[in-house]
Write a protein that holds these residues in place. Structure first.
Motif, PDB file in Angstrom:
ATOM      1  N   PRO A  89      47.398  37.846  43.948  1.00 47.86           N
ATOM      2  CA  PRO A  89      47.570  37.426  45.341  1.00 47.86           C
ATOM      3  C   PRO A  89      46.464  36.509  45.847  1.00 47.86           C
ATOM      4  O   PRO A  89      46.722  35.561  46.601  1.00 47.86           O
ATOM      5  CB  PRO A  89      47.575  38.762  46.112  1.00 47.86           C
ATOM      6  CG  PRO A  89      48.036  39.766  45.123  1.00 47.86           C
ATOM      7  CD  PRO A  89      47.482  39.316  43.801  1.00 47.86           C
ATOM      8  N   THR A  90      45.218  36.762  45.406  1.00 47.78           N
ATOM      9  CA  THR A  90      44.106  35.933  45.864  1.00 47.78           C
ATOM     10  C   THR A  90      44.198  34.524  45.283  1.00 47.78           C
ATOM     11  O   THR A  90      44.052  33.525  45.998  1.00 47.78           O
ATOM     12  CB  THR A  90      42.759  36.586  45.487  1.00 47.78           C
ATOM     13  OG1 THR A  90      42.693  37.888  46.068  1.00 47.78           O
ATOM     14  CG2 THR A  90      41.594  35.745  45.992  1.00 47.78           C
ATOM     15  N   LEU A  91      44.428  34.417  43.970  1.00 44.29           N
ATOM     16  CA  LEU A  91      44.553  33.092  43.364  1.00 44.29           C
ATOM     17  C   LEU A  91      45.770  32.349  43.908  1.00 44.29           C
ATOM     18  O   LEU A  91      45.732  31.136  44.106  1.00 44.29           O
ATOM     19  CB  LEU A  91      44.656  33.209  41.847  1.00 44.29           C
ATOM     20  CG  LEU A  91      43.369  33.523  41.084  1.00 44.29           C
ATOM     21  CD1 LEU A  91      43.588  33.312  39.597  1.00 44.29           C
ATOM     22  CD2 LEU A  91      42.203  32.673  41.546  1.00 44.29           C
TER      23      LEU A  91
ATOM     24  N   ALA B 112      46.977  32.670  46.924  1.00 49.62           N
ATOM     25  CA  ALA B 112      46.622  32.208  48.266  1.00 49.62           C
ATOM     26  C   ALA B 112      45.784  30.938  48.213  1.00 49.62           C
ATOM     27  O   ALA B 112      45.970  30.014  49.005  1.00 49.62           O
ATOM     28  CB  ALA B 112      45.871  33.309  49.010  1.00 49.62           C
ATOM     29  N   VAL B 113      44.848  30.885  47.241  1.00 51.75           N
ATOM     30  CA  VAL B 113      44.031  29.682  47.087  1.00 51.75           C
ATOM     31  C   VAL B 113      44.886  28.511  46.618  1.00 51.75           C
ATOM     32  O   VAL B 113      44.779  27.394  47.137  1.00 51.75           O
ATOM     33  CB  VAL B 113      42.873  29.942  46.098  1.00 51.75           C
ATOM     34  CG1 VAL B 113      42.111  28.654  45.829  1.00 51.75           C
ATOM     35  CG2 VAL B 113      41.929  31.000  46.660  1.00 51.75           C
ATOM     36  N   ASP B 114      45.743  28.767  45.637  1.00 48.31           N
ATOM     37  CA  ASP B 114      46.587  27.704  45.082  1.00 48.31           C
ATOM     38  C   ASP B 114      47.553  27.145  46.118  1.00 48.31           C
ATOM     39  O   ASP B 114      47.844  25.946  46.143  1.00 48.31           O
ATOM     40  CB  ASP B 114      47.365  28.252  43.881  1.00 48.31           C
ATOM     41  CG  ASP B 114      47.906  27.159  42.979  1.00 48.31           C
ATOM     42  OD1 ASP B 114      47.256  26.101  42.881  1.00 48.31           O
ATOM     43  OD2 ASP B 114      48.969  27.354  42.370  1.00 48.31           O
ATOM     44  N   GLU B 115      48.035  28.008  47.019  1.00 47.60           N
ATOM     45  CA  GLU B 115      49.002  27.596  48.044  1.00 47.60           C
ATOM     46  C   GLU B 115      48.337  27.237  49.369  1.00 47.60           C
ATOM     47  O   GLU B 115      49.028  26.962  50.355  1.00 47.60           O
ATOM     48  CB  GLU B 115      50.018  28.715  48.263  1.00 47.60           C
ATOM     49  CG  GLU B 115      50.867  29.022  47.034  1.00 47.60           C
ATOM     50  CD  GLU B 115      51.806  30.195  47.231  1.00 47.60           C
ATOM     51  OE1 GLU B 115      51.736  30.826  48.322  1.00 47.60           O
ATOM     52  OE2 GLU B 115      52.593  30.476  46.311  1.00 47.60           O
ATOM     53  N   ARG B 116      46.999  27.253  49.391  1.00 45.80           N
ATOM     54  CA  ARG B 116      46.227  26.907  50.595  1.00 45.80           C
ATOM     55  C   ARG B 116      46.616  27.791  51.787  1.00 45.80           C
ATOM     56  O   ARG B 116      46.849  27.306  52.889  1.00 45.80           O
ATOM     57  CB  ARG B 116      46.402  25.439  50.962  1.00 45.80           C
ATOM     58  CG  ARG B 116      46.187  24.452  49.814  1.00 45.80           C
ATOM     59  CD  ARG B 116      44.767  24.521  49.254  1.00 45.80           C
ATOM     60  NE  ARG B 116      44.522  23.425  48.330  1.00 45.80           N
ATOM     61  CZ  ARG B 116      44.637  23.519  47.000  1.00 45.80           C
ATOM     62  NH1 ARG B 116      44.995  24.676  46.455  1.00 45.80           N
ATOM     63  NH2 ARG B 116      44.395  22.495  46.222  1.00 45.80           N
ATOM     64  N   ASP B 117      46.705  29.107  51.538  1.00 44.25           N
ATOM     65  CA  ASP B 117      46.976  30.071  52.615  1.00 44.25           C
ATOM     66  C   ASP B 117      45.682  30.267  53.405  1.00 44.25           C
ATOM     67  O   ASP B 117      44.853  31.118  53.086  1.00 44.25           O
ATOM     68  CB  ASP B 117      47.449  31.393  52.006  1.00 44.25           C
ATOM     69  CG  ASP B 117      47.851  32.418  53.061  1.00 44.25           C
ATOM     70  OD1 ASP B 117      47.494  32.228  54.241  1.00 44.25           O
ATOM     71  OD2 ASP B 117      48.512  33.405  52.695  1.00 44.25           O
ATOM     72  N   LEU B 118      45.494  29.468  54.446  1.00 40.41           N
ATOM     73  CA  LEU B 118      44.220  29.439  55.162  1.00 40.41           C
ATOM     74  C   LEU B 118      43.905  30.760  55.857  1.00 40.41           C
ATOM     75  O   LEU B 118      42.738  31.130  55.977  1.00 40.41           O
ATOM     76  CB  LEU B 118      44.226  28.290  56.179  1.00 40.41           C
ATOM     77  CG  LEU B 118      44.360  26.886  55.574  1.00 40.41           C
ATOM     78  CD1 LEU B 118      44.311  25.833  56.681  1.00 40.41           C
ATOM     79  CD2 LEU B 118      43.278  26.628  54.532  1.00 40.41           C
ATOM     80  N   ARG B 119      44.916  31.467  56.314  1.00 40.51           N
ATOM     81  CA  ARG B 119      44.659  32.749  56.989  1.00 40.51           C
ATOM     82  C   ARG B 119      44.057  33.748  55.999  1.00 40.51           C
ATOM     83  O   ARG B 119      43.053  34.400  56.291  1.00 40.51           O
ATOM     84  CB  ARG B 119      45.959  33.301  57.577  1.00 40.51           C
ATOM     85  CG  ARG B 119      45.774  34.641  58.286  1.00 40.51           C
ATOM     86  CD  ARG B 119      47.076  35.116  58.885  1.00 40.51           C
ATOM     87  NE  ARG B 119      47.549  34.194  59.931  1.00 40.51           N
ATOM     88  CZ  ARG B 119      48.674  34.380  60.610  1.00 40.51           C
ATOM     89  NH1 ARG B 119      49.440  35.433  60.359  1.00 40.51           N
ATOM     90  NH2 ARG B 119      49.032  33.525  61.536  1.00 40.51           N
ATOM     91  N   PHE B 120      44.660  33.867  54.818  1.00 44.77           N
ATOM     92  CA  PHE B 120      44.141  34.761  53.775  1.00 44.77           C
ATOM     93  C   PHE B 120      42.745  34.317  53.357  1.00 44.77           C
ATOM     94  O   PHE B 120      41.820  35.139  53.262  1.00 44.77           O
ATOM     95  CB  PHE B 120      45.094  34.732  52.573  1.00 44.77           C
ATOM     96  CG  PHE B 120      44.759  35.714  51.486  1.00 44.77           C
ATOM     97  CD1 PHE B 120      45.556  36.822  51.268  1.00 44.77           C
ATOM     98  CD2 PHE B 120      43.657  35.524  50.648  1.00 44.77           C
ATOM     99  CE1 PHE B 120      45.273  37.725  50.247  1.00 44.77           C
ATOM    100  CE2 PHE B 120      43.355  36.416  49.634  1.00 44.77           C
ATOM    101  CZ  PHE B 120      44.162  37.523  49.437  1.00 44.77           C
TER     102      PHE B 120
END
Length: 316
Positions: free
Chosen positions: A211-213, A215-223
């Motif tokens: 989930p963390t990678l 979020a970074v890969d998809e540019r989930d700024l909130r996460f």
């Protein structure tokens, strides 16, 4: 990669102050940051190990100390403005700024590809990083200085046991809710400071690695913002602790870190079950053993280049 003076460990002027080399080559520091960023995405490998191998460990801890001290003076005083300026002037910005840029860029670029490589070729990647980390163990051993006797051997043994315990945590799967992410981020960031401990491995044990990678890969700024906030909280605590240990107990700290790095190699054993249980080597062991040796040699080459660069700078 650097034009620094010799390592700080032999140059401290007082028990309360670290006299540090200054790494004034911005490009070299950018590359160091990129290396740290890449390995932080790999389970079992610590960014602190890269900082130690490339000679910036003590200086990075000192910079972190002054940054957190500046924030504390800003919030609590006394003499907020003067105190903040004093601490910010003590930070080696020519190290910190390129390092942060390199780390951020590498994480953003490498998170997706590294995650896919680890998933597609787990044995090969573990063998490579087993070699890299094993080759790095000689760095804290050398920095500890002199032959080890009874107390040092005991500390080393405790470090090995600690590394084994942390990398033997059973895997679980937690829902990535904000109140699960917060403590996980605060704990995982310790790997940025502690050689041998992998933040990615701890996230993997908690079921938060993918989930963390993602979020970074998809540019989930909130996460990313929430994770970053609590990572900063954890970083403040561990930087303060490590600076105190390096200032007052440098030899013992390096001995323990060497032990932790040895114990943590368990997580990088190439032959593992899906649950993380260790298995006997398979038929592919000659190839993977060669990859391990290549990793060891790569680190030793990096250490040699770093040492010669420092020696050239010292002669100027």
């Amino acid at each position: 990669m650097t034009d620094a003076a010799p390592t700080a460990t032999s140059q401290r002027a007082s028990p309360e102050e670290l006299v540090l080399p200054r790494h004034r080559n911005p490009l070299g520091n950018l590359l160091r940051g990129a290396l740290i960023g890449v390995v932080e995405t790999v389970p079992g490998v610590s960014g602190g190990t890269v900082a130690l191998v490339t000679g910036i460990y003590d200086e990075l801890i000192e910079a972190g100390h002054h940054l957190t001290a500046a924030a504390r003076r800003l919030l609590t005083g006394p003499e907020r403005r003067a105190g903040v300026i004093e601490h910010l002037r003590a930070v080696s910005w020519v190290l910190v700024i390129p390092l942060m840029i390199g780390m951020a860029g590498a994480v953003l670029l490498a998170a997706g590809p590294v995650s896919r490589l680890v998933e597609a070729h787990p044995q090969t990647m573990r063998a490579l990083f087993l070699g890299l980390v094993a080759g790095s163990v000689l760095v804290p051993v050398r920095l500890s200085g002199g032959a080890w006797r009874g107390p040092e051997l005991l500390r080393f043994g405790l470090g090995v046991l600690g590394g084994l315990a942390l990398t033997s945590l059973p895997s679980t799967s937690l829902e990535p809710s904000p109140w699960i992410i917060a403590p996980a981020a605060a704990i995982a960031v310790c790997a940025l400071v502690l050689p041998g401990l992998s933040g990615s491995f701890l996230l993997l044990s908690l079921g938060l690695y993918q989930p963390t990678l993602q979020a970074v890969d998809e540019r989930d700024l909130r996460f990313i913002a929430w994770f970053g906030l609590w990572a900063c909280v954890g970083l403040v605590v561990v930087v303060k602790l490590m600076r105190r240990l390096l200032t007052h107990h440098h030899r013992g700290t390096m001995v323990v870190l060497a032990g932790v790095m040895i114990g943590a190699l368990r997580s990088l054993w190439p032959w593992q079950s899906e649950a993380g249980a260790l298995a006997a080597p398979g038929a592919d062991w000659p190839l993977l053993a060669g990859i391990v040796v290549a990793g060891v040699l790569a680190v030793q080459l990096l250490v040699l280049v770093e040492a010669r660069t420092i020696a050239r700078a010292d002669r100027r």
